[in-house]
Design a protein around this motif. Sequence first.
Motif, PDB file in Angstrom:
ATOM      1  N   GLN A  47      19.854  10.713  -9.329  1.00  0.00           N
ATOM      2  CA  GLN A  47      20.329   9.985 -10.500  1.00  0.00           C
ATOM      3  C   GLN A  47      19.633  10.514 -11.754  1.00  0.00           C
ATOM      4  O   GLN A  47      20.232  10.592 -12.819  1.00  0.00           O
ATOM      5  N   ASP A  48      18.372  10.887 -11.621  1.00  0.00           N
ATOM      6  CA  ASP A  48      17.641  11.455 -12.758  1.00  0.00           C
ATOM      7  C   ASP A  48      18.130  12.876 -13.043  1.00  0.00           C
ATOM      8  O   ASP A  48      18.610  13.573 -12.149  1.00  0.00           O
ATOM      9  N   GLN A  49      17.965  13.285 -14.309  1.00  0.00           N
ATOM     10  CA  GLN A  49      18.357  14.634 -14.707  1.00  0.00           C
ATOM     11  C   GLN A  49      17.406  15.168 -15.774  1.00  0.00           C
ATOM     12  O   GLN A  49      16.783  14.398 -16.505  1.00  0.00           O
ATOM     13  N   VAL A  50      17.334  16.486 -15.863  1.00  0.00           N
ATOM     14  CA  VAL A  50      16.683  17.135 -16.997  1.00  0.00           C
ATOM     15  C   VAL A  50      17.650  17.063 -18.172  1.00  0.00           C
ATOM     16  O   VAL A  50      18.746  17.635 -18.110  1.00  0.00           O
ATOM     17  N   THR A  51      17.276  16.327 -19.199  1.00  0.00           N
ATOM     18  CA  THR A  51      18.165  16.155 -20.357  1.00  0.00           C
ATOM     19  C   THR A  51      17.752  17.011 -21.544  1.00  0.00           C
ATOM     20  O   THR A  51      18.516  17.151 -22.492  1.00  0.00           O
ATOM     21  N   GLN A  52      16.562  17.571 -21.502  1.00  0.00           N
ATOM     22  CA  GLN A  52      16.110  18.504 -22.542  1.00  0.00           C
ATOM     23  C   GLN A  52      15.415  19.666 -21.857  1.00  0.00           C
ATOM     24  O   GLN A  52      14.438  19.481 -21.130  1.00  0.00           O
ATOM     25  N   VAL A  53      15.918  20.865 -22.081  1.00  0.00           N
ATOM     26  CA  VAL A  53      15.415  22.059 -21.407  1.00  0.00           C
ATOM     27  C   VAL A  53      14.170  22.572 -22.126  1.00  0.00           C
ATOM     28  O   VAL A  53      14.150  22.655 -23.359  1.00  0.00           O
ATOM     29  N   PRO A  54      13.110  22.917 -21.383  1.00  0.00           N
ATOM     30  CA  PRO A  54      11.904  23.439 -22.025  1.00  0.00           C
ATOM     31  C   PRO A  54      12.174  24.753 -22.767  1.00  0.00           C
ATOM     32  O   PRO A  54      13.052  25.530 -22.378  1.00  0.00           O
ATOM     33  N   GLN A  55      11.410  24.997 -23.788  1.00  0.00           N
ATOM     34  CA  GLN A  55      11.507  26.254 -24.503  1.00  0.00           C
ATOM     35  C   GLN A  55      11.176  27.400 -23.541  1.00  0.00           C
ATOM     36  O   GLN A  55      10.222  27.331 -22.783  1.00  0.00           O
ATOM     37  N   GLY A  56      11.982  28.446 -23.594  1.00  0.00           N
ATOM     38  CA  GLY A  56      11.747  29.595 -22.731  1.00  0.00           C
ATOM     39  C   GLY A  56      12.506  29.557 -21.427  1.00  0.00           C
ATOM     40  O   GLY A  56      12.535  30.556 -20.700  1.00  0.00           O
ATOM     41  N   ALA A  57      13.131  28.419 -21.114  1.00  0.00           N
ATOM     42  CA  ALA A  57      13.958  28.325 -19.910  1.00  0.00           C
ATOM     43  C   ALA A  57      15.421  28.489 -20.295  1.00  0.00           C
ATOM     44  O   ALA A  57      15.825  28.134 -21.397  1.00  0.00           O
ATOM     45  N   ARG A  58      16.206  29.035 -19.360  1.00  0.00           N
ATOM     46  CA  ARG A  58      17.638  29.113 -19.636  1.00  0.00           C
ATOM     47  C   ARG A  58      18.424  28.470 -18.495  1.00  0.00           C
ATOM     48  O   ARG A  58      18.007  28.528 -17.327  1.00  0.00           O
ATOM     49  N   VAL A  59      19.530  27.856 -18.858  1.00  0.00           N
ATOM     50  CA  VAL A  59      20.384  27.179 -17.885  1.00  0.00           C
ATOM     51  C   VAL A  59      21.228  28.223 -17.171  1.00  0.00           C
ATOM     52  O   VAL A  59      21.942  29.003 -17.808  1.00  0.00           O
ATOM     53  N   VAL A  60      21.145  28.248 -15.838  1.00  0.00           N
ATOM     54  CA  VAL A  60      21.883  29.255 -15.070  1.00  0.00           C
ATOM     55  C   VAL A  60      22.912  28.631 -14.136  1.00  0.00           C
ATOM     56  O   VAL A  60      23.648  29.356 -13.461  1.00  0.00           O
ATOM     57  N   ALA A  61      22.972  27.294 -14.084  1.00  0.00           N
ATOM     58  CA  ALA A  61      24.009  26.620 -13.304  1.00  0.00           C
ATOM     59  C   ALA A  61      24.227  25.223 -13.868  1.00  0.00           C
ATOM     60  O   ALA A  61      23.280  24.566 -14.306  1.00  0.00           O
ATOM     61  N   SER A  62      25.489  24.787 -13.840  1.00  0.00           N
ATOM     62  CA  SER A  62      25.861  23.470 -14.359  1.00  0.00           C
ATOM     63  C   SER A  62      26.999  22.915 -13.516  1.00  0.00           C
ATOM     64  O   SER A  62      27.666  23.638 -12.769  1.00  0.00           O
ATOM     65  N   SER A  63      27.211  21.613 -13.661  1.00  0.00           N
ATOM     66  CA  SER A  63      28.403  20.965 -13.125  1.00  0.00           C
ATOM     67  C   SER A  63      28.892  19.993 -14.192  1.00  0.00           C
ATOM     68  O   SER A  63      28.157  19.696 -15.147  1.00  0.00           O
ATOM     69  N   PRO A  64      30.111  19.475 -14.071  1.00  0.00           N
ATOM     70  CA  PRO A  64      30.567  18.488 -15.052  1.00  0.00           C
ATOM     71  C   PRO A  64      29.651  17.264 -15.133  1.00  0.00           C
ATOM     72  O   PRO A  64      29.548  16.631 -16.178  1.00  0.00           O
ATOM     73  N   PHE A  65      28.971  16.949 -14.024  1.00  0.00           N
ATOM     74  CA  PHE A  65      28.087  15.791 -13.987  1.00  0.00           C
ATOM     75  C   PHE A  65      26.676  16.123 -14.446  1.00  0.00           C
ATOM     76  O   PHE A  65      25.976  15.273 -15.001  1.00  0.00           O
ATOM     77  N   CYS A  66      26.234  17.347 -14.211  1.00  0.00           N
ATOM     78  CA  CYS A  66      24.840  17.731 -14.466  1.00  0.00           C
ATOM     79  C   CYS A  66      24.814  19.029 -15.267  1.00  0.00           C
ATOM     80  O   CYS A  66      25.000  20.112 -14.707  1.00  0.00           O
ATOM     81  N   GLU A  67      24.556  18.908 -16.556  1.00  0.00           N
ATOM     82  CA  GLU A  67      24.606  20.072 -17.448  1.00  0.00           C
ATOM     83  C   GLU A  67      23.516  21.083 -17.126  1.00  0.00           C
ATOM     84  O   GLU A  67      23.749  22.293 -17.138  1.00  0.00           O
ATOM     85  N   ASN A  68      22.310  20.592 -16.838  1.00  0.00           N
ATOM     86  CA  ASN A  68      21.161  21.480 -16.621  1.00  0.00           C
ATOM     87  C   ASN A  68      20.803  21.494 -15.136  1.00  0.00           C
ATOM     88  O   ASN A  68      19.732  21.070 -14.729  1.00  0.00           O
ATOM     89  N   ALA A  69      21.715  22.029 -14.337  1.00  0.00           N
ATOM     90  CA  ALA A  69      21.580  21.925 -12.882  1.00  0.00           C
ATOM     91  C   ALA A  69      20.661  22.955 -12.268  1.00  0.00           C
ATOM     92  O   ALA A  69      20.167  22.762 -11.153  1.00  0.00           O
ATOM     93  N   ALA A  70      20.430  24.062 -12.956  1.00  0.00           N
ATOM     94  CA  ALA A  70      19.462  25.060 -12.483  1.00  0.00           C
ATOM     95  C   ALA A  70      18.891  25.775 -13.690  1.00  0.00           C
ATOM     96  O   ALA A  70      19.618  26.091 -14.641  1.00  0.00           O
ATOM     97  N   LEU A  71      17.592  26.017 -13.644  1.00  0.00           N
ATOM     98  CA  LEU A  71      16.894  26.647 -14.767  1.00  0.00           C
ATOM     99  C   LEU A  71      16.104  27.846 -14.269  1.00  0.00           C
ATOM    100  O   LEU A  71      15.529  27.817 -13.174  1.00  0.00           O
ATOM    101  N   LEU A  72      16.065  28.875 -15.088  1.00  0.00           N
ATOM    102  CA  LEU A  72      15.288  30.066 -14.797  1.00  0.00           C
ATOM    103  C   LEU A  72      14.331  30.314 -15.954  1.00  0.00           C
ATOM    104  O   LEU A  72      14.744  30.345 -17.121  1.00  0.00           O
ATOM    105  N   TYR A  73      13.049  30.451 -15.611  1.00  0.00           N
ATOM    106  CA  TYR A  73      11.999  30.697 -16.593  1.00  0.00           C
ATOM    107  C   TYR A  73      11.531  32.138 -16.408  1.00  0.00           C
ATOM    108  O   TYR A  73      10.658  32.407 -15.567  1.00  0.00           O
ATOM    109  N   GLY A  74      12.128  33.060 -17.158  1.00  0.00           N
ATOM    110  CA  GLY A  74      11.818  34.468 -16.958  1.00  0.00           C
ATOM    111  C   GLY A  74      12.133  34.874 -15.531  1.00  0.00           C
ATOM    112  O   GLY A  74      13.172  34.506 -14.976  1.00  0.00           O
ATOM    113  N   ASP A  75      11.238  35.635 -14.909  1.00  0.00           N
ATOM    114  CA  ASP A  75      11.408  36.010 -13.503  1.00  0.00           C
ATOM    115  C   ASP A  75      10.355  35.350 -12.625  1.00  0.00           C
ATOM    116  O   ASP A  75      10.121  35.779 -11.490  1.00  0.00           O
ATOM    117  N   GLN A  76       9.739  34.274 -13.154  1.00  0.00           N
ATOM    118  CA  GLN A  76       8.635  33.640 -12.427  1.00  0.00           C
ATOM    119  C   GLN A  76       8.981  32.286 -11.816  1.00  0.00           C
ATOM    120  O   GLN A  76       8.473  31.937 -10.744  1.00  0.00           O
TER     121      GLN A  76
END
Length: 226
Positions: A136-165
């Motif tokens: 039910q919880d979600q990441v609603t604000q993405v940290p600086q330096g992270a990019r969104v790499v997957a989403s769904s209509p229900f969950c905008e920030n469904a996967a995040l990648l921080y560089g290659d680490q």
Amino acid sequence: MKIGILQTGHAPDDLRATIGDYPKLFAQLLDGHGFTFETYAVVDGIFPDGPLACDGWLITGSRHGAYEDHDWIPPLEDLIRAIRDTGRPMVGVCFGHQIIAKALGGKVEKFSGGWSVGSTRYSGELGEATLNAWHQDQVTQVPQGARVVASSPFCENAALLYGDQIYTVQAHPEFTAPVVASLLATRAPGVVPPDLIEAATRAVDTPTTAQAEADRMAALFKGTAK
């Protein structure tokens, strides 16, 4: 390569008795990649000596919220930042996805749109994916330096990648059909709306792309991610 599993919650008793606790599910998910595992039940106050204790780190899901007041959450956030600073690879799943975002400057909230359970489709930079969700919880604000790499209509920030680490995902690639079926029977009633339980039950045997997700995690751990 030793992967430290930072366990932030325990599976329900029925699931633990029949299938196992969360660290076992991740060991099965990542089987065949040559990893060894050591579990630290941070939810019970058990922490590693520091970020160099393992070669890579994985943070599990939990029934707790990343924004809740628990004694183990502040030191976990400190450890996340320390791992980030050492350059060691780190993966977060569900609560792990959320607590990493929070520790690194993002925001996590209880989503007003309610629950996502069972088979869910995602799309984005990493392509199409079908994974089992339970949140039910979600990441609603993405940290600086992270990019969104997957989403769904229900969950905008469904996967995040921080560089290659660091790679984090809201869904549960470690949740197989029997795991979801057990949760629908034991944890969902009285918590998840009945129509969502019914829909997830109908879709419980939907094939997932969990193996591709496991390969992605393994590649990040090994430093071979493209």
